[in-house]
Design an enzyme around this catalytic site. Structure first.
Site, mmCIF file in Angstrom:
data_model
loop_
_atom_site.group_PDB
_atom_site.id
_atom_site.type_symbol
_atom_site.label_atom_id
_atom_site.label_comp_id
_atom_site.label_asym_id
_atom_site.label_seq_id
_atom_site.Cartn_x
_atom_site.Cartn_y
_atom_site.Cartn_z
ATOM 1 C CD1 TRP A 94 -2.764 1.712 0.581
ATOM 2 C CD2 TRP A 94 -1.296 2.503 2.093
ATOM 3 N NE1 TRP A 94 -3.121 3.011 0.885
ATOM 4 C CE2 TRP A 94 -2.231 3.518 1.810
ATOM 5 C CE3 TRP A 94 -0.272 2.767 3.002
ATOM 6 C CZ2 TRP A 94 -2.188 4.771 2.407
ATOM 7 C CZ3 TRP A 94 -0.214 4.026 3.598
ATOM 8 C CH2 TRP A 94 -1.171 5.014 3.309
ATOM 9 C CD GLU A 141 -4.403 -1.860 2.199
ATOM 10 O OE1 GLU A 141 -5.161 -1.333 3.025
ATOM 11 O OE2 GLU A 141 -3.295 -2.374 2.511
ATOM 12 C CE LYS A 151 -6.273 5.330 3.380
ATOM 13 N NZ LYS A 151 -5.150 5.473 4.332
ATOM 14 C CG ASP A 206 -8.462 -1.441 4.828
ATOM 15 O OD1 ASP A 206 -9.465 -0.968 5.400
ATOM 16 O OD2 ASP A 206 -7.351 -1.523 5.375
ATOM 17 C CG HIS A 249 -8.403 1.556 2.455
ATOM 18 N ND1 HIS A 249 -7.172 1.100 2.059
ATOM 19 C CD2 HIS A 249 -8.237 2.047 3.711
ATOM 20 C CE1 HIS A 249 -6.300 1.299 3.040
ATOM 21 N NE2 HIS A 249 -6.926 1.857 4.046
ATOM 22 C CG HIS A 295 -6.061 -5.245 5.450
ATOM 23 N ND1 HIS A 295 -5.075 -4.287 5.342
ATOM 24 C CD2 HIS A 295 -5.406 -6.439 5.464
ATOM 25 C CE1 HIS A 295 -3.892 -4.870 5.283
ATOM 26 N NE2 HIS A 295 -4.070 -6.175 5.337
ATOM 27 C CG ASP A 343 -8.832 4.465 6.323
ATOM 28 O OD1 ASP A 343 -9.160 3.408 6.872
ATOM 29 O OD2 ASP A 343 -7.704 4.689 5.881
ATOM 30 C CG ASP A 395 -8.186 2.312 9.936
ATOM 31 O OD1 ASP A 395 -8.812 1.470 9.283
ATOM 32 O OD2 ASP A 395 -7.295 3.014 9.453
ATOM 33 C CG ASP A 417 -5.318 -1.738 8.592
ATOM 34 O OD1 ASP A 417 -4.856 -1.140 9.581
ATOM 35 O OD2 ASP A 417 -5.074 -1.394 7.425
#
Length: 412
Positions: free
Chosen positions: A179, A220, A222, A253, A256, A280, A288, A290, A320
């Site tokens: 990434w 990956e 985003k 992810d 993302h 992820h 994002d 997380d 993640d």
């Protein structure tokens, strides 16, 4: 309700709880090292923070050394049923040397491999394209400066070599996930050139052959990030096309994408064109951000898609998130267990009945069964799984998490 009663209740629907528990025990989840220290890493050099990565909060007990981080991981794994993996970033090297990113070697990570052997777990890896002076422009592999691109290409090639040696040493393929934070804060006039540079850099970085029995490349995407709000060079469309054409894994992810996108819906779509997928799992409260994953609808749908579409054997599941407002070890434990609970619920669904109803266009039965199953005694089956694996539940778990956090707080 005890397990035997729950087992009988599921059997009435044609669901074998023993088969579900056996399957769940064999599903490894790759826990991410960066939750334990707020994405700081252990490089000896002090560098910049380029790349838009940020953990918020100042909860006591952050791991400051590799030994402290491994101790926290040891504890977290002891609270999670089954055997799992560790996802390691290149900035988490364990050495007295001070290599720059383009100088790292396997020896700088050997203590992690020794530890993984002792634990009986596999390792996954990530080149670190952020938190470095050569990432301050928010451009790395797509930077207009060939010298900066070459620096990051070298870092990526060395990371692949390290990952392959990890996989060989542990007898389990190491997923090496790529990434980069590349993009623009304001609207660019030449997206094409940046993406062409990124593709060319990736091609060069991935050119040296590696044994897939030892290392698997993943890319990956985003949506956007801090400082790259107007354009992310490595978008979902870019990497989906790249992964399909080049034969790499595609990393999806959950943080993302746009908050209204259902990532579970993407799994079967991309699986028709890809051999394997990297997942992820995160919780993007505000895109994002997380957060530690909950046993929420998004996670339940993700797990159900993995089981229903028979993708478990082709999907590498990793976590993640990074939250420094709460106990970092508790975040690992709660998040990983929630992913397991979601998988267990999916494995306990009467999928043959539901698929039959759907093929018959009997959407009423599909809805009725799905809703009735929300009241089934999943918790009793989870308790049985935890007991067999020797990990606590309920108040016993909370007491254990509190006890460890109290000891970790002394680091401060």
């Amino acid at each position: 309700m005890n397990y035997e009663t729950a087992k009988a209740a599921f059997a009435n629907w044609g669901v074998d709880t023993e088969a579900a528990l056996d399957r769940l025990k064999k599903i490894p989840i790759s826990m991410h090292c960066w939750q334990g220290d707020d994405v700081v890493g252990f490089e000896k050099k002090t560098g910049s923070s380029g790349g838009g990565i940020q953990a918020t909060g100042n909860h006591p007990g952050r791991a400051r050394t590799p030994d402290e981080l491994r101790a926290d991981l040891d504890y977290a794994y002891s609270m999670i049923p089954g055997k799992h993996r560790l996802n390691l970033h290149a900035m988490y090297l364990d050495t007295d040397a001070s290599p720059d990113r383009d100088e790292i070697e396997f020896q700088h990570f050997a203590p992690w491999v020794d530890w993984a052997k002792e634990q009986g777990i596999g390792l996954d890896f990530n080149p670190t394209f952020f938190a470095h002076a050569k990432a301050d422009d928010n451009l790395t592999l797509s930077h207009p400066d060939q010298g900066i691109r070459d620096f990051w290409i070298e870092h990526g090639q060395r990371s692949r070599d390290i990952a392959a040696q990890m996989g060989a040493a542990l007898g389990s393929p190491c997923v090496n996930n790529i990434w980069v934070p590349d993009g623009y804060k304001d609207t660019p006039v030449d997206r094409m050139s940046a993406r062409a540079r990124l593709e060319d850099s990736l091609d060069t970085m991935l050119a040296p052959p590696q044994d897939k029995a030892q290392m698997l490349d993943a890319v990956e995407s985003k949506l956007f990030g801090i400082g790259v709000e107007a354009c992310t060079v490595g978008s979902h469309e870019f990497y989906m096309g790249y992964a399909i054409r080049k034969g790499t894994l595609l990393c999806l992810d959950m943080g993302h994408f746009h908050p209204t996108e259902n990532i579970a819906d993407k799994l079967s779509a991309v699986a028709l064109s890809l051999d394997e997928i990297l997942l992820h799992v995160s919780r993007p409260m505000r895109w994002d951000s997380d957060h530690v994953i909950l046993l929420s609808d998004d996670i339940l749908q993700m797990a159900q898609e993995l089981v229903s579409a028979d993708l478990l054997g082709r999907t590498h599941i990793g976590l993640d998130f990074f939250d420094a407002t709460i106990s970092r070890t508790a975040a690992w434990v709660i998040g990983t267990r929630n992913m397991q609970k979601a998988l267990l619920r999916a494995l306990l669904m009467p999928l043959d009945m539901l698929k039959s109803a759907e093929r018959s266009l009997d959407f009423t039965t599909r809805l009725a069964v799905t809703e009735e199953f929300k009241d089934m005694p999943f918790g009793a089956v989870w308790d049985e799984f935890s007991a067999r694996e020797g990990v606590p539940n309920g108040q016993d778990l909370i007491k254990e998490l509190d006890r460890y956090q109290s000891s970790a707080s002394d680091r401060e």
